[in-house]
Motif scaffolding. Sequence first.
Motif, short mmCIF file in Angstrom:
data_model
loop_
_atom_site.label_atom_id
_atom_site.label_comp_id
_atom_site.label_asym_id
_atom_site.label_seq_id
_atom_site.Cartn_x
_atom_site.Cartn_y
_atom_site.Cartn_z
N UNK A 272 0.80 -1.23 0.00
CA UNK A 272 0.00 0.00 0.00
C UNK A 272 0.83 1.28 0.00
N UNK A 273 2.11 1.19 0.44
CA UNK A 273 2.98 2.38 0.47
C UNK A 273 4.31 2.06 -0.21
N UNK A 274 4.30 1.60 -1.46
CA UNK A 274 5.55 1.14 -2.09
C UNK A 274 6.56 2.26 -2.31
N UNK A 275 7.78 2.01 -1.84
CA UNK A 275 8.90 2.94 -2.02
C UNK A 275 8.57 4.36 -1.54
N UNK A 276 7.93 4.42 -0.37
CA UNK A 276 7.56 5.72 0.20
C UNK A 276 8.04 5.81 1.64
N UNK A 277 8.07 7.04 2.14
CA UNK A 277 8.33 7.25 3.56
C UNK A 277 7.03 7.66 4.24
N UNK A 278 6.80 7.11 5.40
CA UNK A 278 5.62 7.46 6.19
C UNK A 278 6.06 8.40 7.30
N UNK A 299 1.75 1.80 17.40
CA UNK A 299 3.06 2.44 17.31
C UNK A 299 3.04 3.50 16.22
N UNK A 300 3.83 4.53 16.41
CA UNK A 300 3.91 5.61 15.42
C UNK A 300 5.00 5.30 14.40
N UNK A 301 4.70 5.51 13.13
CA UNK A 301 5.69 5.42 12.07
C UNK A 301 6.03 6.85 11.66
N UNK A 302 7.30 7.20 11.82
CA UNK A 302 7.74 8.55 11.48
C UNK A 302 9.08 8.48 10.77
N UNK A 303 9.12 8.98 9.56
CA UNK A 303 10.31 8.89 8.72
C UNK A 303 10.67 7.43 8.47
N UNK A 304 9.65 6.61 8.31
CA UNK A 304 9.82 5.16 8.11
C UNK A 304 9.79 4.85 6.62
N UNK A 305 10.87 4.23 6.14
CA UNK A 305 10.91 3.87 4.72
C UNK A 305 10.19 2.54 4.50
N UNK A 306 9.32 2.52 3.49
CA UNK A 306 8.57 1.31 3.12
C UNK A 306 8.97 0.92 1.69
N UNK A 307 9.48 -0.26 1.53
CA UNK A 307 9.86 -0.71 0.18
C UNK A 307 8.64 -1.19 -0.58
N UNK A 308 8.78 -1.41 -1.85
CA UNK A 308 7.77 -2.12 -2.61
C UNK A 308 7.86 -3.60 -2.24
N UNK A 309 6.91 -4.39 -2.69
CA UNK A 309 7.01 -5.85 -2.49
C UNK A 309 7.86 -6.41 -3.62
N UNK A 310 9.06 -6.85 -3.27
CA UNK A 310 9.97 -7.41 -4.27
C UNK A 310 9.60 -8.85 -4.59
#
Length: 312
Positions: A272-278, A299-310
């Motif tokens: 849902x958040x591919x290659x984005x920062x939350x 939990x809080x996600x802050x400046x969290x990098x989320x990859x795409x599904x490889x």
Amino acid sequence: MIEINSIHSYVPKNFISKNELQKKLGKNKFKKIYNYTGFKKLHVLKKKQNRETFFLNAIENFFKISKIKIKKIDAVIFSSHSRKNEMPIFASKVQSNFNLRNNIIAYDLPGSCSGFTNGLIHSYAFINSGITQNVLLICADAHSINLDKNLLPVVGDGLSCILIKRKKSNTVFDYGVDGLNNEMLRIESETKKLKMDGMQVFEFAAKRVPETYNNILKKTKIKIDYYCFHQPNKTIHDHIIKKLNIDFNKVIRTFEYGNTSSPSIPISICENFPNKKIFNKTFLFCGFGAGLSWSTVVSKLNNTFISKVYKI
């Protein structure tokens, strides 16, 4: 006291399509099962593919892409019910294969459907106590190799690497276990096959998930931005969301890969958040299943990098 620094997820390239499942199961049976599960396709290992090789390839890819400093890792938790051996632990193989330090904490944590949330709780305990500054949580399952026939259209394989660090942020959790009927979801010791009584699992989830959800809401008044529950199938998942009266627009989910057990929640986030920062978003995560266990983490996600599904 923890921050999820990054999440990377992987599934096998190989997949079983709707057409293939229809041929194997027959048109009428497939339609009935598909309407219940909602899984569009199942990403699974090839028949002769070694699951440990898949796991190690995915972890190698994670280290390469994330560019984290391997020698800075303080702990490795391998959360999985798909371990080849009880001994040696797979976490020790991760340490040796990727040349992590020797003076780290490393252990396997069987958990399957609660694997991600249980892993977060363990990570919190280590970091909050001051024992470690960070944890690499690896959630992985590959149950497709040994399946009871009725689970063929349900189970997918996958792995997620979650880097967790010390950070001043509120983390709230709830957990429990009910071992009375735990035989309804099991891996048989003789055949190594995964077996499940689907109706009993439905009843378990419908009872225990609202309980843990209500418990955690009593513990925190933090506004929840997103919800992400383990997704055993679409019917169980959607029934729970409706029962809890949660806005579906705030629910993170995916039915693209099958029930991947331990990494199902992080895979959903990556889808849902591919290659984005939350930035500055509070998530409620809820895992439930094998054990029979459940755990919920806010939990809080802050400046969290989320990859795409490889797909590897």
